[in-house]
Design a protein around this motif. Structure first.
Motif, PDB file in Angstrom:
ATOM      1  N   GLY A  40      42.355  29.497  36.971  1.00 41.57           N
ATOM      2  CA  GLY A  40      42.642  30.390  38.072  1.00 41.57           C
ATOM      3  C   GLY A  40      42.793  31.844  37.694  1.00 41.57           C
ATOM      4  O   GLY A  40      42.469  32.726  38.500  1.00 41.57           O
ATOM      5  N   LEU A  41      43.295  32.155  36.493  1.00 39.52           N
ATOM      6  CA  LEU A  41      43.515  33.569  36.186  1.00 39.52           C
ATOM      7  C   LEU A  41      42.261  34.318  35.730  1.00 39.52           C
ATOM      8  O   LEU A  41      42.034  35.414  36.297  1.00 39.52           O
ATOM      9  CB  LEU A  41      44.647  33.699  35.164  1.00 39.52           C
ATOM     10  CG  LEU A  41      46.055  33.530  35.735  1.00 39.52           C
ATOM     11  CD1 LEU A  41      47.100  33.600  34.647  1.00 39.52           C
ATOM     12  CD2 LEU A  41      46.340  34.594  36.768  1.00 39.52           C
ATOM     13  N   PRO A  42      41.478  33.948  34.795  1.00 41.82           N
ATOM     14  CA  PRO A  42      41.643  32.899  33.774  1.00 41.82           C
ATOM     15  C   PRO A  42      42.564  33.377  32.653  1.00 41.82           C
ATOM     16  O   PRO A  42      42.791  34.573  32.492  1.00 41.82           O
ATOM     17  CB  PRO A  42      40.225  32.691  33.258  1.00 41.82           C
ATOM     18  CG  PRO A  42      39.596  34.032  33.408  1.00 41.82           C
ATOM     19  CD  PRO A  42      40.214  34.676  34.630  1.00 41.82           C
ATOM     20  N   ALA A  43      43.048  32.410  31.859  1.00 38.05           N
ATOM     21  CA  ALA A  43      43.967  32.731  30.773  1.00 38.05           C
ATOM     22  C   ALA A  43      43.606  31.909  29.545  1.00 38.05           C
ATOM     23  O   ALA A  43      43.106  30.789  29.659  1.00 38.05           O
ATOM     24  CB  ALA A  43      45.405  32.425  31.186  1.00 38.05           C
ATOM     25  N   SER A  44      43.856  32.498  28.373  1.00 38.95           N
ATOM     26  CA  SER A  44      43.612  31.785  27.127  1.00 38.95           C
ATOM     27  C   SER A  44      44.712  30.765  26.889  1.00 38.95           C
ATOM     28  O   SER A  44      45.751  30.762  27.560  1.00 38.95           O
ATOM     29  CB  SER A  44      43.568  32.778  25.959  1.00 38.95           C
ATOM     30  OG  SER A  44      44.846  33.354  25.752  1.00 38.95           O
ATOM     31  N   PHE A 163      48.016  22.638  46.918  1.00 38.51           N
ATOM     32  CA  PHE A 163      47.753  24.070  47.111  1.00 38.51           C
ATOM     33  C   PHE A 163      47.108  24.646  45.849  1.00 38.51           C
ATOM     34  O   PHE A 163      45.909  24.504  45.655  1.00 38.51           O
ATOM     35  CB  PHE A 163      49.059  24.802  47.459  1.00 38.51           C
ATOM     36  CG  PHE A 163      49.763  24.216  48.655  1.00 38.51           C
ATOM     37  CD1 PHE A 163      49.327  24.483  49.941  1.00 38.51           C
ATOM     38  CD2 PHE A 163      50.858  23.374  48.486  1.00 38.51           C
ATOM     39  CE1 PHE A 163      49.961  23.934  51.041  1.00 38.51           C
ATOM     40  CE2 PHE A 163      51.507  22.815  49.579  1.00 38.51           C
ATOM     41  CZ  PHE A 163      51.053  23.099  50.857  1.00 38.51           C
ATOM     42  N   SER A 164      47.884  25.286  44.989  1.00 35.90           N
ATOM     43  CA  SER A 164      47.389  25.828  43.728  1.00 35.90           C
ATOM     44  C   SER A 164      48.587  26.095  42.830  1.00 35.90           C
ATOM     45  O   SER A 164      49.739  25.874  43.232  1.00 35.90           O
ATOM     46  CB  SER A 164      46.610  27.134  43.949  1.00 35.90           C
ATOM     47  OG  SER A 164      47.503  28.210  44.234  1.00 35.90           O
ATOM     48  N   TRP A 165      48.328  26.591  41.640  1.00 35.84           N
ATOM     49  CA  TRP A 165      49.428  26.887  40.727  1.00 35.84           C
ATOM     50  C   TRP A 165      50.344  27.962  41.290  1.00 35.84           C
ATOM     51  O   TRP A 165      51.538  28.024  40.941  1.00 35.84           O
ATOM     52  CB  TRP A 165      48.904  27.316  39.360  1.00 35.84           C
ATOM     53  CG  TRP A 165      48.086  28.583  39.375  1.00 35.84           C
ATOM     54  CD1 TRP A 165      46.736  28.689  39.447  1.00 35.84           C
ATOM     55  CD2 TRP A 165      48.583  29.931  39.313  1.00 35.84           C
ATOM     56  NE1 TRP A 165      46.349  30.014  39.434  1.00 35.84           N
ATOM     57  CE2 TRP A 165      47.470  30.789  39.347  1.00 35.84           C
ATOM     58  CE3 TRP A 165      49.849  30.490  39.227  1.00 35.84           C
ATOM     59  CZ2 TRP A 165      47.582  32.183  39.307  1.00 35.84           C
ATOM     60  CZ3 TRP A 165      49.975  31.876  39.189  1.00 35.84           C
ATOM     61  CH2 TRP A 165      48.850  32.699  39.227  1.00 35.84           C
TER      62      TRP A 165
END
Length: 522
Positions: A40-44, A163-165
């Motif tokens: 979703g962010l994306p994030a490492s 829903f989502s994070w």
């Protein structure tokens, strides 16, 4: 002039327990949202780790120093400020557009939790001065704290799937608003009768040392326990905490009077809570991986199947009350908690022995038995050991005692997840590497599916079974390690929480015991 009638004490306890539930939920609610966060962010991977762990880092590192001034600053004020900060930081986290923003939001949530957590027990200690009523309130506090922390994966799993994070952050906003409104009307202000100066250097040394210690514990499994960064973190923590102890011994107005910690009913009970948190929260982390990776459940399904653990913990906390009531001490004596603390730790140990017998074909029933047994024992320990700490301290040091109780539990939880996770990874990697000779050992979280990648088709079924067996072998090792820790804690509690010796009969000035004196005839 109209005066507002004091709120019933049960409503006061309900409001502060609601704040504790939110705090506990926030510790673990993101555990099942890692895949969503990455996409979703994306994030490492490193960024996701700090999104999850930033909260625990700040909470564990600052709760002791914050609790030291809560008694003087005002317990209701600290509680309101902490809940409001958690709500505002959650709003910011829900709106975050970059990983660094989410990391900052989680750290501010941890700061808010550090403000409100010591205040919860301090308010209960002030509101329920009678030992029996206070024991019941603390049992409810321990049950609610367990429901929040251990129920976080269930709530997070449902929110992520529905829903989502971001919903894991949004849920705190209306909850915090309701708690703030309730506290404004239902929680009376209280503070120490004698205000003392704030030990700023001591607070800085404490916060710096605990932050370094928690950081090293969190980073150890990823950087390596013998890496330069991890060893430096432990070294900095040792130096700062040693300097903190030295200052507390020499300053005339210490932040943490060391004499408070010398009482066995304080340090032994706090140690028991630390070791119990080490075992249980580490096991919850391993159990979540087992349910999703080996048994193939989704986030919500896995969360539902961890509900028996907090439910049993709540039941154990309630069942601790008769044991505490039957051993109610006399005035000025610490509570009789030896049986529920040591007995509860024995029950937790038995639960880990059940978990250690799990194999690749055991399925969910054995996990259920473990959760019911270990959770019930943990509830006995949480309620009785917390009552031991709080019942042994004066009212003016209620928030400080709560901070000692809370910081040790947070440190135990972080250490349990780090150590058991590292042990699990090491054993699993060693077992999995031998399944396909000449191939690299695949990552833990990616190899628990039914069809391991890069394996020839004829071997996939056998390798998939071998991977599951490798994981259950590793889980057996972690269960035995955690069970050993709780067994040691049980012995420590049985030896260290003995009831105080009965006072010797008074000896009058003539040297003869009272029982041998005769009353002169009139």
């Amino acid at each position: 002039m109209r005066y507002r009638r004091p709120a019933p004490r049960v409503w006061t306890a309900a409001v502060v327990c609601a704040g504790l539930f939110m705090l506990g939920m926030d510790v673990t609610i993101l555990n099942v949202a890692v895949p969503e966060l990455r996409q979703g962010l994306p994030a490492s991977t490193a960024q996701v780790q700090w999104i999850v762990d930033g909260y625990a880092l700040v909470l564990g590192g600052t709760v002791l120093s914050v609790g030291a001034f809560t008694d003087s600053w005002g317990r209701r004020r600290s509680f309101l400020s902490g809940v409001a900060l958690c709500g505002a930081a959650s709003w910011a986290g829900a709106e975050a557009a970059a990983p660094w923003q989410l990391i900052a939001a989680r750290c501010f949530m941890g700061a808010g939790a550090a403000l409100l957590m010591p205040a919860t027990l301090a308010v209960i200690h002030h509101t329920f001065p009678e030992p029996g009523a206070r024991a019941r309130a603390i049992a409810a506090w321990a049950a609610v704290g367990g429901l929040g922390g251990l129920g976080g994966p269930l709530i997070g799993g449902w929110l992520v799937e529905q829903f989502s994070w971001r919903a894991a952050f949004w849920i705190n906003v209306p909850l915090a608003a309701v708690i703030v409104a309730g506290a404004a009307f239902l929680v009376p202000e209280s503070r120490a009768a004698r205000r003392k100066g704030f030990d700023g250097p001591g607070a800085a040394l404490s916060a710096g040392g605990l932050l370094a210690l928690v950081w090293a514990v969190i980073e150890g499994p990823h950087r390596g326990w013998a890496s330069a960064a991890t060893l430096t973190g432990f070294g900095v923590a040792a130096v700062l905490l040693a300097a903190f102890v030295l200052r507390q011994a020499r300053t005339p107005d210490p932040m943490l009077p060391l004499g408070l910690l010398r009482a066995p009913h304080v340090w032994v009970a706090a140690t028991a809570l630390t070791l119990m948190s080490f075992a249980l929260f580490g096991a919850l982390f391993v159990l979540t991986l087992y349910l999703q990776g080996v048994l193939g459940y989704g986030p919500l399904e896995a969360g539902v199947r961890t509900v028996p653990l907090p439910a049993a913990l709540a039941a154990g906390a309630v069942c601790a009350l008769p044991l505490l009531s039957s051993r109610r001490p006399g005035p000025g004596q610490p509570p009789g908690v030896r049986l529920p603390v040591s007995g509860g730790l024995v029950v937790v140990t038995l639960g880990f022995l059940v978990l250690a017998t799990t194999d690749a074909t055991s399925g969910y029933p054995r996990c259920l038995v473990f959760q019911l047994v270990a959770g019930f024992g943990a509830g006995l320990v949480a309620a009785a050991a917390t009552e031991s700490v709080m019942g042994s301290l004066p009212s003016d040091a209620a928030a400080l005692g709560s901070a000692v109780n809370d910081s040790t539990r947070q440190l135990g939880s972080a250490l349990g997840i780090a150590v058991q996770g590292s042990l699990l990874t090491t054993v699993f990697t060693d077992r999995a590497a031998a399944l396909v000779p000449g191939s690299a050992s695949p990552p833990l979280t990616d190899t628990l599916g039914p069809e391991p990648a890069d394996v020839p088709e004829p071997l996939r079924a056998a390798v998939a079974l071998g991977v599951r067996e490798a994981f259950t072998d590793a889980m057996t090792v972690t269960a035995l390690a955690a069970g050993t820790v709780t067994a040691v804690a049980a012995v420590l509690a049985a030896r260290g929480l003995r009831p105080p010796a009965a006072p010797a009969p008074p000896v009058p000035s003539d040297g003869r015991p009272v029982s041998f004196r005769t009353t002169a005839a009139p």
